[in-house]
Design an enzyme around this catalytic site. Structure first.
Site, PDB file in Angstrom:
ATOM      1  N   ARG A   1       0.826  -1.214   0.000  1.00  0.00           N
ATOM      2  CA  ARG A   1       0.000   0.000   0.000  1.00  0.00           C
ATOM      3  C   ARG A   1       0.860   1.264   0.000  1.00  0.00           C
ATOM      4  O   ARG A   1       0.477   2.281  -0.585  1.00  0.00           O
ATOM      5  CB  ARG A   1      -0.948  -0.015   1.206  1.00  0.00           C
ATOM      6  CG  ARG A   1      -2.103  -0.986   1.042  1.00  0.00           C
ATOM      7  CD  ARG A   1      -2.888  -1.160   2.347  1.00  0.00           C
ATOM      8  NE  ARG A   1      -3.289   0.079   2.948  1.00  0.00           N
ATOM      9  CZ  ARG A   1      -4.563   0.530   3.027  1.00  0.00           C
ATOM     10  NH1 ARG A   1      -5.537  -0.188   2.516  1.00  0.00           N
ATOM     11  NH2 ARG A   1      -4.833   1.659   3.636  1.00  0.00           N
TER      12      ARG A   1
ATOM     13  N   GLU B   1      -0.070   5.084   5.505  1.00  0.00           N
ATOM     14  CA  GLU B   1      -0.338   5.125   4.057  1.00  0.00           C
ATOM     15  C   GLU B   1      -1.266   6.293   3.697  1.00  0.00           C
ATOM     16  O   GLU B   1      -1.030   7.007   2.711  1.00  0.00           O
ATOM     17  CB  GLU B   1      -0.915   3.769   3.616  1.00  0.00           C
ATOM     18  CG  GLU B   1       0.129   2.646   3.725  1.00  0.00           C
ATOM     19  CD  GLU B   1      -0.396   1.375   4.359  1.00  0.00           C
ATOM     20  OE1 GLU B   1      -1.626   1.170   4.392  1.00  0.00           O
ATOM     21  OE2 GLU B   1       0.423   0.570   4.846  1.00  0.00           O
TER      22      GLU B   1
ATOM     23  N   SER C   1      -2.238   1.485   7.845  1.00  0.00           N
ATOM     24  CA  SER C   1      -3.219   2.372   7.181  1.00  0.00           C
ATOM     25  C   SER C   1      -2.990   3.847   7.482  1.00  0.00           C
ATOM     26  O   SER C   1      -3.047   4.684   6.574  1.00  0.00           O
ATOM     27  CB  SER C   1      -4.650   1.997   7.582  1.00  0.00           C
ATOM     28  OG  SER C   1      -5.007   0.790   6.970  1.00  0.00           O
TER      29      SER C   1
ATOM     30  N   ASP D   1       0.346  14.786  -1.666  1.00  0.00           N
ATOM     31  CA  ASP D   1      -0.540  15.700  -2.415  1.00  0.00           C
ATOM     32  C   ASP D   1      -0.289  17.151  -1.992  1.00  0.00           C
ATOM     33  O   ASP D   1      -0.318  18.064  -2.820  1.00  0.00           O
ATOM     34  CB  ASP D   1      -2.014  15.329  -2.218  1.00  0.00           C
ATOM     35  CG  ASP D   1      -2.512  14.343  -3.280  1.00  0.00           C
ATOM     36  OD1 ASP D   1      -1.760  14.068  -4.242  1.00  0.00           O
ATOM     37  OD2 ASP D   1      -3.646  13.861  -3.157  1.00  0.00           O
TER      38      ASP D   1
ATOM     39  N   SER E   1       8.088   1.139   7.630  1.00  0.00           N
ATOM     40  CA  SER E   1       9.084   0.513   8.507  1.00  0.00           C
ATOM     41  C   SER E   1      10.498   1.001   8.220  1.00  0.00           C
ATOM     42  O   SER E   1      11.349   0.998   9.112  1.00  0.00           O
ATOM     43  CB  SER E   1       9.047  -1.010   8.325  1.00  0.00           C
ATOM     44  OG  SER E   1       9.395  -1.341   6.984  1.00  0.00           O
TER      45      SER E   1
ATOM     46  N   ARG F   1       1.448  12.595 -10.447  1.00  0.00           N
ATOM     47  CA  ARG F   1       1.355  14.062 -10.345  1.00  0.00           C
ATOM     48  C   ARG F   1       2.677  14.732 -10.758  1.00  0.00           C
ATOM     49  O   ARG F   1       2.663  15.793 -11.382  1.00  0.00           O
ATOM     50  CB  ARG F   1       1.003  14.479  -8.909  1.00  0.00           C
ATOM     51  CG  ARG F   1      -0.441  14.200  -8.541  1.00  0.00           C
ATOM     52  CD  ARG F   1      -1.390  15.203  -9.198  1.00  0.00           C
ATOM     53  NE  ARG F   1      -2.745  14.961  -8.775  1.00  0.00           N
ATOM     54  CZ  ARG F   1      -3.670  14.337  -9.506  1.00  0.00           C
ATOM     55  NH1 ARG F   1      -3.386  13.919 -10.731  1.00  0.00           N
ATOM     56  NH2 ARG F   1      -4.883  14.158  -9.041  1.00  0.00           N
TER      57      ARG F   1
ATOM     58  N   HIS G   1       2.532  14.893 -14.329  1.00  0.00           N
ATOM     59  CA  HIS G   1       1.609  15.965 -14.742  1.00  0.00           C
ATOM     60  C   HIS G   1       2.291  17.328 -14.675  1.00  0.00           C
ATOM     61  O   HIS G   1       1.948  18.248 -15.414  1.00  0.00           O
ATOM     62  CB  HIS G   1       0.365  15.985 -13.838  1.00  0.00           C
ATOM     63  CG  HIS G   1      -0.581  14.845 -14.070  1.00  0.00           C
ATOM     64  ND1 HIS G   1      -1.379  14.329 -13.065  1.00  0.00           N
ATOM     65  CD2 HIS G   1      -0.857  14.127 -15.179  1.00  0.00           C
ATOM     66  CE1 HIS G   1      -2.112  13.342 -13.559  1.00  0.00           C
ATOM     67  NE2 HIS G   1      -1.815  13.197 -14.839  1.00  0.00           N
TER      68      HIS G   1
END
Ligand SMILES: O=C([C@H](O)CO)[C@H](O)[C@H](O)COP(=O)(O)O
Length: 185
Positions: free
Chosen positions: A46, A152, A149, A160, A88, A57, A60
């Site tokens: 993930r 990630e 999670s 972003d 990790s 991006r 882009h």
């Protein structure tokens, strides 16, 4: 508790995590990206999926960017930057990539929960994201979410946000970047 209640907890965890990330560390990563002649992004599982979204991006933005392991990925040179996404900091395939990139003279950046890790110890640049590790906990950080999670999700939002920083430095808009988006989809 329903899904929306859990979403509220997730948002609170993300806010608590991202406010602890150092703007000095993200600033150094932004500079390294702008100085590199090509940027290579890698991660496993993930963490790697979030890295792939970031590499898109960068493309882009008109930067020479690659996802490590894709068939059309070029070779890294001494002017290149390898960005590794690893909660990790110990994932063996990524450690091998970091060693190879360093041997070539390229710079290695690591986004991780554990700066004092095998990859962290040889990286030129580190962005610490103080989330819980996939095995549970690290430096007191806890999450209701499974495994990595929180790391990630934090990675995706932070990368972003880094794109917004780079867009502002390069005076790019979403409109100009959209001109580079895939049109065979
Ligand atoms: O996919 C993963 C797992 O689901 C944890 O949530 C990890 O990203 C994968 O195992 C790679 O590990 P790290 O290099 O420690 O990020």
């Amino acid at each position: 508790m329903n899904s929306i209640d859990f979403a509220d907890i997730v948002l609170k965890e993300l806010q608590a995590t991202l406010t602890k990330v150092s703007s000095e560390e993200t600033g150094k990563l932004a500079s390294a990206i702008l100085e590199a002649d090509s940027i290579f992004v890698a991660g496993a599982g993930r963490s790697g999926l979030m890295g792939k979204a970031f590499a898109m991006r960068l493309m882009h933005m008109g930067l020479d960017s690659y996802v490590v392991g894709e068939t059309i990925t070029a070779g890294i040179t001494s002017q290149g930057l390898l960005i590794l996404c690893s909660g990790s900091g110990e994932t063996k395939s990524l450690l091998a990539m970091a060693e190879k990139a360093k041997a070539i003279g390229a710079k290695v950046a690591l986004l991780t929960i554990v700066p004092d890790s095998a990859i962290g110890r040889i990286a030129d640049l580190i962005v610490s994201i103080p989330a819980a590790t996939k095995e549970g906990g690290h430096g007191g950080s806890q999450s209701v979410q499974p495994m990595g999670s929180l790391f990630e999700q934090s990675l995706l939002l932070l990368l972003d946000a880094l794109i917004l920083d780079l867009m502002s430095q390069k005076k790019l808009t979403s409109g100009t970047m959209f001109g580079k988006h895939a049109n065979l989809e």
